[in-house]
Design a protein around this motif. Structure first.
Motif, PDB file in Angstrom:
ATOM      1  N   SER A 279      27.617  25.427  11.131  1.00  0.00           N
ATOM      2  CA  SER A 279      28.005  26.018  12.416  1.00  0.00           C
ATOM      3  C   SER A 279      28.457  27.463  12.238  1.00  0.00           C
ATOM      4  O   SER A 279      28.179  28.328  13.077  1.00  0.00           O
ATOM      5  N   LEU A 280      29.147  27.735  11.134  1.00  0.00           N
ATOM      6  CA  LEU A 280      29.586  29.096  10.870  1.00  0.00           C
ATOM      7  C   LEU A 280      28.402  30.022  10.638  1.00  0.00           C
ATOM      8  O   LEU A 280      28.409  31.180  11.069  1.00  0.00           O
ATOM      9  N   CYS A 281      27.387  29.503   9.965  1.00  0.00           N
ATOM     10  CA  CYS A 281      26.177  30.298   9.760  1.00  0.00           C
ATOM     11  C   CYS A 281      25.519  30.625  11.104  1.00  0.00           C
ATOM     12  O   CYS A 281      25.100  31.762  11.357  1.00  0.00           O
ATOM     13  N   LEU A 282      25.429  29.631  11.969  1.00  0.00           N
ATOM     14  CA  LEU A 282      24.818  29.855  13.281  1.00  0.00           C
ATOM     15  C   LEU A 282      25.611  30.859  14.105  1.00  0.00           C
ATOM     16  O   LEU A 282      25.049  31.647  14.868  1.00  0.00           O
ATOM     17  N   ALA A 283      26.923  30.850  13.961  1.00  0.00           N
ATOM     18  CA  ALA A 283      27.773  31.729  14.767  1.00  0.00           C
ATOM     19  C   ALA A 283      27.757  33.168  14.282  1.00  0.00           C
ATOM     20  O   ALA A 283      28.135  34.072  15.021  1.00  0.00           O
ATOM     21  N   SER A 284      27.312  33.403  13.060  1.00  0.00           N
ATOM     22  CA  SER A 284      27.397  34.733  12.478  1.00  0.00           C
ATOM     23  C   SER A 284      26.115  35.524  12.684  1.00  0.00           C
ATOM     24  O   SER A 284      25.044  34.970  12.915  1.00  0.00           O
ATOM     25  N   ASP A 285      26.247  36.842  12.560  1.00  0.00           N
ATOM     26  CA  ASP A 285      25.106  37.753  12.650  1.00  0.00           C
ATOM     27  C   ASP A 285      24.612  38.178  11.278  1.00  0.00           C
ATOM     28  O   ASP A 285      23.486  38.657  11.146  1.00  0.00           O
ATOM     29  N   ALA A 286      25.468  38.043  10.269  1.00  0.00           N
ATOM     30  CA  ALA A 286      25.094  38.440   8.916  1.00  0.00           C
ATOM     31  C   ALA A 286      25.977  37.682   7.934  1.00  0.00           C
ATOM     32  O   ALA A 286      27.078  37.229   8.279  1.00  0.00           O
ATOM     33  N   LEU A 287      25.481  37.557   6.713  1.00  0.00           N
ATOM     34  CA  LEU A 287      26.214  36.887   5.642  1.00  0.00           C
ATOM     35  C   LEU A 287      26.531  37.890   4.546  1.00  0.00           C
ATOM     36  O   LEU A 287      25.668  38.671   4.139  1.00  0.00           O
ATOM     37  N   VAL A 288      27.779  37.872   4.077  1.00  0.00           N
ATOM     38  CA  VAL A 288      28.166  38.604   2.878  1.00  0.00           C
ATOM     39  C   VAL A 288      28.632  37.577   1.864  1.00  0.00           C
ATOM     40  O   VAL A 288      29.567  36.809   2.128  1.00  0.00           O
ATOM     41  N   THR A 289      27.962  37.518   0.729  1.00  0.00           N
ATOM     42  CA  THR A 289      28.333  36.576  -0.313  1.00  0.00           C
ATOM     43  C   THR A 289      28.069  37.212  -1.663  1.00  0.00           C
ATOM     44  O   THR A 289      27.699  38.391  -1.752  1.00  0.00           O
ATOM     45  N   ASP A 290      28.267  36.434  -2.715  1.00  0.00           N
ATOM     46  CA  ASP A 290      28.029  36.962  -4.050  1.00  0.00           C
ATOM     47  C   ASP A 290      26.991  36.120  -4.780  1.00  0.00           C
ATOM     48  O   ASP A 290      25.823  36.459  -4.830  1.00  0.00           O
ATOM     49  N   TYR A 291      27.428  34.971  -5.331  1.00  0.00           N
ATOM     50  CA  TYR A 291      26.516  34.123  -6.091  1.00  0.00           C
ATOM     51  C   TYR A 291      26.452  32.714  -5.498  1.00  0.00           C
ATOM     52  O   TYR A 291      26.042  31.773  -6.153  1.00  0.00           O
ATOM     53  N   SER A 292      26.895  32.565  -4.274  1.00  0.00           N
ATOM     54  CA  SER A 292      26.954  31.258  -3.641  1.00  0.00           C
ATOM     55  C   SER A 292      25.573  30.792  -3.194  1.00  0.00           C
ATOM     56  O   SER A 292      24.749  31.592  -2.725  1.00  0.00           O
ATOM     57  N   SER A 293      25.339  29.475  -3.296  1.00  0.00           N
ATOM     58  CA  SER A 293      24.054  28.918  -2.869  1.00  0.00           C
ATOM     59  C   SER A 293      23.885  28.981  -1.360  1.00  0.00           C
ATOM     60  O   SER A 293      22.799  28.706  -0.847  1.00  0.00           O
ATOM     61  N   ILE A 294      24.923  29.382  -0.625  1.00  0.00           N
ATOM     62  CA  ILE A 294      24.798  29.486   0.828  1.00  0.00           C
ATOM     63  C   ILE A 294      23.725  30.501   1.211  1.00  0.00           C
ATOM     64  O   ILE A 294      23.118  30.408   2.282  1.00  0.00           O
ATOM     65  N   MET A 295      23.441  31.466   0.337  1.00  0.00           N
ATOM     66  CA  MET A 295      22.453  32.496   0.674  1.00  0.00           C
ATOM     67  C   MET A 295      21.066  31.893   0.858  1.00  0.00           C
ATOM     68  O   MET A 295      20.281  32.362   1.687  1.00  0.00           O
ATOM     69  N   PHE A 296      20.728  30.835   0.115  1.00  0.00           N
ATOM     70  CA  PHE A 296      19.391  30.252   0.191  1.00  0.00           C
ATOM     71  C   PHE A 296      19.193  29.520   1.522  1.00  0.00           C
ATOM     72  O   PHE A 296      18.122  29.594   2.118  1.00  0.00           O
ATOM     73  N   ASP A 297      20.231  28.833   1.987  1.00  0.00           N
ATOM     74  CA  ASP A 297      20.135  28.181   3.292  1.00  0.00           C
ATOM     75  C   ASP A 297      20.194  29.209   4.417  1.00  0.00           C
ATOM     76  O   ASP A 297      19.488  29.084   5.420  1.00  0.00           O
ATOM     77  N   TYR A 298      21.039  30.219   4.250  1.00  0.00           N
ATOM     78  CA  TYR A 298      21.177  31.230   5.296  1.00  0.00           C
ATOM     79  C   TYR A 298      19.870  31.982   5.516  1.00  0.00           C
ATOM     80  O   TYR A 298      19.576  32.435   6.635  1.00  0.00           O
ATOM     81  N   ALA A 299      19.076  32.101   4.453  1.00  0.00           N
ATOM     82  CA  ALA A 299      17.793  32.788   4.588  1.00  0.00           C
ATOM     83  C   ALA A 299      16.891  32.072   5.582  1.00  0.00           C
ATOM     84  O   ALA A 299      16.013  32.694   6.192  1.00  0.00           O
ATOM     85  N   ASP A 300      17.091  30.760   5.768  1.00  0.00           N
ATOM     86  CA  ASP A 300      16.318  30.010   6.762  1.00  0.00           C
ATOM     87  C   ASP A 300      16.549  30.546   8.174  1.00  0.00           C
ATOM     88  O   ASP A 300      15.700  30.400   9.050  1.00  0.00           O
ATOM     89  N   LEU A 301      17.716  31.149   8.404  1.00  0.00           N
ATOM     90  CA  LEU A 301      18.023  31.714   9.721  1.00  0.00           C
ATOM     91  C   LEU A 301      17.301  33.031   9.956  1.00  0.00           C
ATOM     92  O   LEU A 301      17.217  33.508  11.093  1.00  0.00           O
ATOM     93  N   ASP A 302      16.821  33.634   8.885  1.00  0.00           N
ATOM     94  CA  ASP A 302      16.176  34.944   8.963  1.00  0.00           C
ATOM     95  C   ASP A 302      17.115  35.972   9.583  1.00  0.00           C
ATOM     96  O   ASP A 302      16.718  36.789  10.420  1.00  0.00           O
ATOM     97  N   ARG A 303      18.373  35.913   9.141  1.00  0.00           N
ATOM     98  CA  ARG A 303      19.360  36.915   9.554  1.00  0.00           C
ATOM     99  C   ARG A 303      19.805  37.702   8.327  1.00  0.00           C
ATOM    100  O   ARG A 303      19.698  37.207   7.203  1.00  0.00           O
ATOM    101  N   PRO A 304      20.338  38.893   8.509  1.00  0.00           N
ATOM    102  CA  PRO A 304      20.663  39.762   7.370  1.00  0.00           C
ATOM    103  C   PRO A 304      21.647  39.134   6.389  1.00  0.00           C
ATOM    104  O   PRO A 304      22.607  38.449   6.776  1.00  0.00           O
ATOM    105  N   ILE A 305      21.392  39.389   5.115  1.00  0.00           N
ATOM    106  CA  ILE A 305      22.251  38.945   4.018  1.00  0.00           C
ATOM    107  C   ILE A 305      22.585  40.161   3.163  1.00  0.00           C
ATOM    108  O   ILE A 305      21.705  40.940   2.816  1.00  0.00           O
ATOM    109  N   VAL A 306      23.863  40.305   2.833  1.00  0.00           N
ATOM    110  CA  VAL A 306      24.310  41.375   1.944  1.00  0.00           C
ATOM    111  C   VAL A 306      24.990  40.732   0.741  1.00  0.00           C
ATOM    112  O   VAL A 306      25.866  39.877   0.896  1.00  0.00           O
ATOM    113  N   ILE A 307      24.573  41.129  -0.445  1.00  0.00           N
ATOM    114  CA  ILE A 307      25.167  40.620  -1.680  1.00  0.00           C
ATOM    115  C   ILE A 307      26.236  41.600  -2.148  1.00  0.00           C
ATOM    116  O   ILE A 307      25.948  42.786  -2.366  1.00  0.00           O
ATOM    117  N   HIS A 308      27.466  41.099  -2.277  1.00  0.00           N
ATOM    118  CA  HIS A 308      28.565  41.923  -2.789  1.00  0.00           C
ATOM    119  C   HIS A 308      28.888  41.429  -4.198  1.00  0.00           C
ATOM    120  O   HIS A 308      29.567  40.412  -4.374  1.00  0.00           O
TER     121      HIS A 308
END
Length: 752
Positions: A603-632
């Motif tokens: 639900s948090l992924c759906l509510a957001s416009d972009a993801l900022v993460t580092d090495y978390s596997s959440i980036m692979f699922d978030y990519a399914d949303l086709d929304r911007p991802i920034v790696i910090h």
């Protein structure tokens, strides 16, 4: 005239003084003067103060000719102060980031009250941080400013000087000053609160109160603790001089007796030979200042009676008796637990002799509060596509969210062991109880926790910091129980089959927990954002860093409040800490919303416009949303050395990459986070890691495992999918290419 005069007395604190002074000077609110008072310290404290004064004009050093104690040192600092408000800070404590900004904002909001009370957290030498237990008294609900009569609960707080900001003119008009002695805060804090015409509170941790392993003054065995009697005499003398404050006498009396009991009961305060004398003197002060009128809690009545009568020997006998009762209770509890454990083991053995129920399934997820992750998506798919199978979810606490229609099982109960013994389908993303005996006819589905970036399984044998106390023989025994392992892509398939070698079948069907991304509607997104308190039109950034195996504590690498001040009011951060982090990344305040305890990361992924993460596997699922991802990734070298990664995230990122806080701010400020280059990187990332993200991964698993459909189900190609639009307008999207069909040994795949 500065807004704040921060007064820091220093004596024998050379190991902590640098951190204390730096915490003040690095505040985002710069309108301050720092008055550092060297109380003739025999160590390097005075030299450290001079070093800070040489580099920053806001530091005003004060050197006392002789050691005068904490109270007089504070008075010396007040004599030099010119700020609107006085703030006292002990030299081994520190201000939290943005504390002065929050204090300044609250003062302005409440009309510059005489005193502002804010919160603190104890920081232990072990790295643990615990917030003040009485923080509920600092609620900002209701009118402000107010008087003490409106909120008498403030007197329940720790009576210290350093959790408040004082209007300097008010302090000077009333003539307040600190006395000498151990308990100098007592005759300062009570009169200040009672005399203030206007009070306000700030429900925010502004001070980290250091709990030293050794060396605290109040934790030193000494006859000087008798000083507490003189300090309370000063408090009541102040009330005597101000008859209008006589209404507070009963409450002050009760607080005095409670304080006497604390000093007497603590083993690190009074010398043994002085304890009887202390209680006799406490009895004298009890009779001198007695003021009935405030009811005493039942659990405190015994203590008050012992002080009133000075029953030193009786107190010792009662303490020994209580200790004996506690020991007996502990032994009894241990015996009862042993009997219960034996009964449950016998119950489990009996249940294993009964037939396996083909219409039962048990689900669990490690590190997830309630229903969630891949097992949660599969449980829902079971109820939809195999309704004949009754599902149960293992949840440890009452707060864990479990949907209606799903049976709840508490670990360690008879029902729990019955379900493990007789359910045909067992689904987990980590591992069931190690005492589980897998029976013939049972099917164990291992979902894993997501696409692996960091090293897993047998690869951790060369990574002791990450492996911890992992028993690899036990790990392989657990692998031998698996019948199916879920995989979201070919990369996952190849990794799982190598690091978890076994005879299972890999189901390369996609990510079940990401199905909701394709199933949700824009209305669902709007509803979730409203429930989280995201302002309409705001750009919501989900910040979700992973756990650092190489660190004992988990400090936050980003100052979220500072980042948002630089980005402006349009941005909001949803801060979600890893479940092993031990607390929020930042408290909910202004544009930061703490979502650590939110039950659904999807639900948090759906509510957001972009993801900022580092090495978390959440980036692979978030990519399914086709929304911007920034790696910090500001600690890439340390993280990769400790944990290791399966590919270089810098050479194949899902979007822009930042290596510092300033770079991250620049990425969002310039729009690079949603630019064409970021979209191209995300497109390539999706091709590799999201070939099956069409919202039907869980359905495919259920059809294969439960319904026995071995025909490869179809998958909607990447370029035919319609993801839920991001709430923020004008986000760039790149056209996506289809992915060639992955293949592999013992792997069930789909044609595209």
């Amino acid at each position: 005239m500065p807004r704040f005069s921060v007064i820091v007395p220093a004596y024998k604190v050379q190991a902590y003084l640098h951190e204390c002074l730096e915490s003040v000077l690095s505040q985002s609110y710069p309108d301050l003067e720092l008055i550092a008072v060297d109380d003739c310290s025999p160590d390097a404290s005075g030299a450290i103060i001079d070093e800070f004064a040489a580099r920053d004009a806001r530091v005003r050093p004060v050197h006392l000719a002789e050691n005068r104690g904490l109270g007089p040192a504070r008075n010396a600092g007040m004599a030099e102060a010119t700020g609107d408000y006085l703030i006292f800070l002990d030299s081994d404590d520190s201000l939290t980031p943005d504390a002065l900004q929050a204090i300044a904002d609250r003062l302005k909001e409440t009309g510059d009250p005489d005193v502002l009370v804010y919160d603190y957290a104890r920081t232990y030498w072990t790295g643990e941080t615990v917030r003040n237990q009485a923080s509920a008294q600092l609620t900002e609900d209701g009118p402000a400013p107010f008087r003490l009569a409106d909120r008498p609960g403030l007197l329940r707080l720790l009576m210290v000087a350093w959790n408040k900001a004082y209007r300097r003119e008010f302090v000077e008009q009333e003539g307040f000053a600190f006395p000498s002695g151990y308990y100098e805060d007592t005759p300062w804090t009570y009169p200040v609160l009672m005399a203030a015409e206007s009070l306000a509170t700030l429900d925010r941790v502004c001070v980290h109160y250091r709990q030293r392993r050794r060396g605290g003054i109040l934790g030193t065995v000494s006859p000087r603790h008798f000083d507490i009697f003189d300090q309370y005499d000063r408090v009541f003398a102040y009330v005597d001089r101000n008859p209008e404050l006589d209404r507070w006498r009963p409450l002050l009396f009760r607080r005095m007796v409670d304080h006497f009991v604390v000093v007497f009961a603590r083993p690190d305060r009074l010398p043994r030979r002085s304890r009887a004398e202390f209680l006799r003197k406490a009895r004298t002060h009890y009779r001198r200042h007695r003021a009935p009128g405030v009811p005493v809690a039942l659990r405190s009545r015994l203590h008050h009676t012992l002080v009133r009568l000075g029953l030193h020997r009786t107190y010792r006998v009662l303490r020994l008796t209580a200790a004996l009762i506690r020991r007996i209770a502990k032994v009894t509890d241990r015996l009862l637990k042993g009997v219960r454990s034996a009964a449950l083991r016998l119950h489990y053995r009996v249940q294993r002799c009964l037939p396996v129920r083909a219409d039962r399934a048990v689900f669990a997820a490690d590190g997830v509060r309630g229903h969630g992750c891949h097992p949660g998506a599969l449980e829902q798919a079971f109820r939809t596509h195999a309704p004949r199978v009754r599902t149960a979810w293992i949840a440890a606490g009452q707060h864990d969210s479990v949907p209606a229609g799903t049976r709840r099982l508490r670990p360690g109960t008879a029902a729990y062991w019955t379900a493990l013994a007789r359910s045909k389908y067992l689904v987990h993303n980590a591992g069931f109880d190690r005492r589980l005996v897998k029976r013939r006819g049972q099917v164990l589905v291992q979902t894993q926790r997501g696409t692996p970036l960091k090293h897993m399984g047998l690869d951790l044998r060369e990574r002791p910091a990450a492996a911890g106390d992992t028993d690899f023989d036990e790990l392989l025994d657990n692998v031998d129980k698996w019948d199916y392992v879920l995989s979201a892509n070919r990369h996952s398939t190849l990794v799982w089959e190598r690091v978890y070698p076994g005879g299972y079948t890999t189901l390369e069907y996609g990510s079940p927990r990401a199905d909701v991304f394709q199933q949700a509607t824009s209305a669902d997104v709007a509803r979730i954002r409203e429930s989280l308190g995201i302002p309409e039109g705001a750009v919501a950034i989900l910040y979700a860093p992973t756990h650092r195996d190489y660190r004992r504590t988990q400090p936050t690498s980003l100052d979220l409040h500072h980042v948002l001040r630089r980005l402006g009011p349009r941005f909001v951060v949803l801060a979600r800490a890893h479940h092993r982090h031990g607390g929020p990344l930042a408290p909910t305040c202004g544009q930061v919303i703490d979502v650590t305890d939110h039950p659904s990361v999807e639900s948090l992924c759906l509510a957001s416009d972009a993801l900022v993460t580092d090495y978390s596997s959440i980036m692979f699922d978030y990519a399914d949303l086709d929304r911007p991802i920034v790696i910090h990734a500001d600690d890439r070298e340390a993280y990769e050395a400790a944990r290791g990664t399966y590919f270089d995230l810098r050479s194949f990122p899902p979007g822009a990459v930042s290596r510092s806080e300033d770079e991250l701010i620049d990425i969002f400020a310039t729009g690079h986070w949603r630019g064409s280059r970021s979209a191209q990187l995300r497109s390539a990332f999706r091709e590799r890691f999201c070939p099956y993200g069409d919202g039907r991964a869980a359905e495919r698993v259920v059809r294969h495992v439960v319904l026995g459909e071995t025909v490869r189900p179809s998958v909607v190609p990447l370029d035919k999918r319609h993801p839920v639009p991001s709430p923020a307008a004008s986000l760039a999207h790149s056209p996506l290419a289809t992915v060639p069909q992955p293949t592999g040994a013992r792997t069930v795949t789909e044609s595209l």
